[in-house]
Write a protein that holds these residues in place. Structure first.
Motif, short mmCIF file in Angstrom:
data_model
loop_
_atom_site.label_atom_id
_atom_site.label_comp_id
_atom_site.label_asym_id
_atom_site.label_seq_id
_atom_site.Cartn_x
_atom_site.Cartn_y
_atom_site.Cartn_z
N CYS A 105 -24.49 -18.62 -7.33
CA CYS A 105 -24.79 -19.71 -8.26
C CYS A 105 -23.62 -20.69 -8.31
O CYS A 105 -22.61 -20.51 -7.63
CB CYS A 105 -25.08 -19.16 -9.65
SG CYS A 105 -23.69 -18.26 -10.39
N HIS A 106 -23.76 -21.71 -9.13
CA HIS A 106 -22.72 -22.70 -9.37
C HIS A 106 -22.53 -22.80 -10.88
O HIS A 106 -23.52 -22.86 -11.62
CB HIS A 106 -23.12 -24.07 -8.79
CG HIS A 106 -23.34 -24.02 -7.32
ND1 HIS A 106 -22.36 -24.33 -6.41
CD2 HIS A 106 -24.43 -23.67 -6.59
CE1 HIS A 106 -22.84 -24.18 -5.19
NE2 HIS A 106 -24.09 -23.78 -5.27
N PRO A 147 -18.81 -22.86 -6.80
CA PRO A 147 -19.71 -21.75 -6.50
C PRO A 147 -19.16 -20.42 -7.01
O PRO A 147 -17.95 -20.23 -7.10
CB PRO A 147 -19.76 -21.75 -4.97
CG PRO A 147 -18.45 -22.32 -4.55
CD PRO A 147 -18.07 -23.32 -5.62
N SER A 148 -20.07 -19.53 -7.33
CA SER A 148 -19.72 -18.17 -7.72
C SER A 148 -20.55 -17.23 -6.86
O SER A 148 -21.77 -17.40 -6.72
CB SER A 148 -20.02 -17.94 -9.20
OG SER A 148 -19.60 -16.66 -9.60
N THR A 149 -19.91 -16.24 -6.27
CA THR A 149 -20.57 -15.30 -5.37
C THR A 149 -21.16 -14.13 -6.14
O THR A 149 -20.50 -13.54 -7.00
CB THR A 149 -19.57 -14.79 -4.32
OG1 THR A 149 -19.03 -15.90 -3.62
CG2 THR A 149 -20.24 -13.85 -3.33
N PHE A 166 -20.78 -22.67 -21.08
CA PHE A 166 -20.98 -22.56 -19.64
C PHE A 166 -22.30 -23.21 -19.27
O PHE A 166 -23.24 -23.23 -20.06
CB PHE A 166 -21.05 -21.10 -19.21
CG PHE A 166 -19.72 -20.45 -19.06
CD1 PHE A 166 -19.14 -20.34 -17.81
CD2 PHE A 166 -19.05 -19.94 -20.15
CE1 PHE A 166 -17.90 -19.73 -17.65
CE2 PHE A 166 -17.82 -19.33 -20.01
CZ PHE A 166 -17.25 -19.23 -18.76
N SER A 167 -22.38 -23.70 -18.06
CA SER A 167 -23.64 -24.16 -17.48
C SER A 167 -23.72 -23.52 -16.10
O SER A 167 -22.71 -23.39 -15.41
CB SER A 167 -23.67 -25.69 -17.38
OG SER A 167 -24.89 -26.13 -16.84
N VAL A 168 -24.92 -23.12 -15.72
CA VAL A 168 -25.10 -22.40 -14.45
C VAL A 168 -26.42 -22.79 -13.81
O VAL A 168 -27.41 -23.04 -14.50
CB VAL A 168 -25.00 -20.86 -14.67
CG1 VAL A 168 -26.03 -20.38 -15.65
CG2 VAL A 168 -25.09 -20.11 -13.36
N ILE A 169 -26.42 -22.87 -12.47
CA ILE A 169 -27.63 -23.16 -11.69
C ILE A 169 -27.59 -22.30 -10.43
O ILE A 169 -26.51 -22.01 -9.90
CB ILE A 169 -27.71 -24.67 -11.36
CG1 ILE A 169 -29.08 -25.05 -10.81
CG2 ILE A 169 -26.59 -25.10 -10.42
CD1 ILE A 169 -29.30 -26.56 -10.73
N ARG A 170 -28.74 -21.90 -9.96
CA ARG A 170 -28.79 -21.03 -8.79
C ARG A 170 -28.41 -21.76 -7.52
O ARG A 170 -28.52 -22.98 -7.42
CB ARG A 170 -30.19 -20.45 -8.63
CG ARG A 170 -31.20 -21.49 -8.17
CD ARG A 170 -32.56 -20.89 -7.99
NE ARG A 170 -33.46 -21.90 -7.41
CZ ARG A 170 -34.75 -21.83 -7.45
NH1 ARG A 170 -35.34 -20.80 -8.03
NH2 ARG A 170 -35.48 -22.77 -6.89
#
Length: 91
Positions: free
Chosen positions: A41-42, A56-58, A73-77
């Motif tokens: 995700c990011h 990016p996050s693995t 936090f905000s996150v998107i795939r």
């Protein structure tokens, strides 16, 4: 020197192709958190909306991040929906 953290409250943010935001702030003080994503995700930690051009996050690799006071936090795939676990840490 190793630093040992105590695990605190956990928030789970479900993310898809549309950015999702955490709902829990850190009581207007900066702190360190552990984030763990179930899929790539990011994320952003400064309250801005995540996009695929953000950091990016693995999947499956815990990261230790600083969250500024009051920030969400905000996150998107990247390609598959998942969950981001945000764990408060204290020394």
């Amino acid at each position: 020197m190793d630093v040992v953290f105590a695990l605190g409250a956990v928030e789970v943010v479900a993310y898809t192709g549309t950015a999702a935001a955490s709902t829990t702030t850190n009581n207007n003080r900066g702190n360190t958190v552990r984030v763990y994503a179930t899929t790539d995700c990011h994320i952003t930690t400064d309250g801005t909306t995540a996009t695929t051009s953000k950091s990016p996050s693995t999947a499956g690799v815990p990261e230790y991040l600083y969250r500024p006071a009051g920030a969400l936090f905000s996150v998107i795939r990247s390609s598959a929906d998942g969950n981001l676990f945000i764990t408060e840490l204290s020394v």
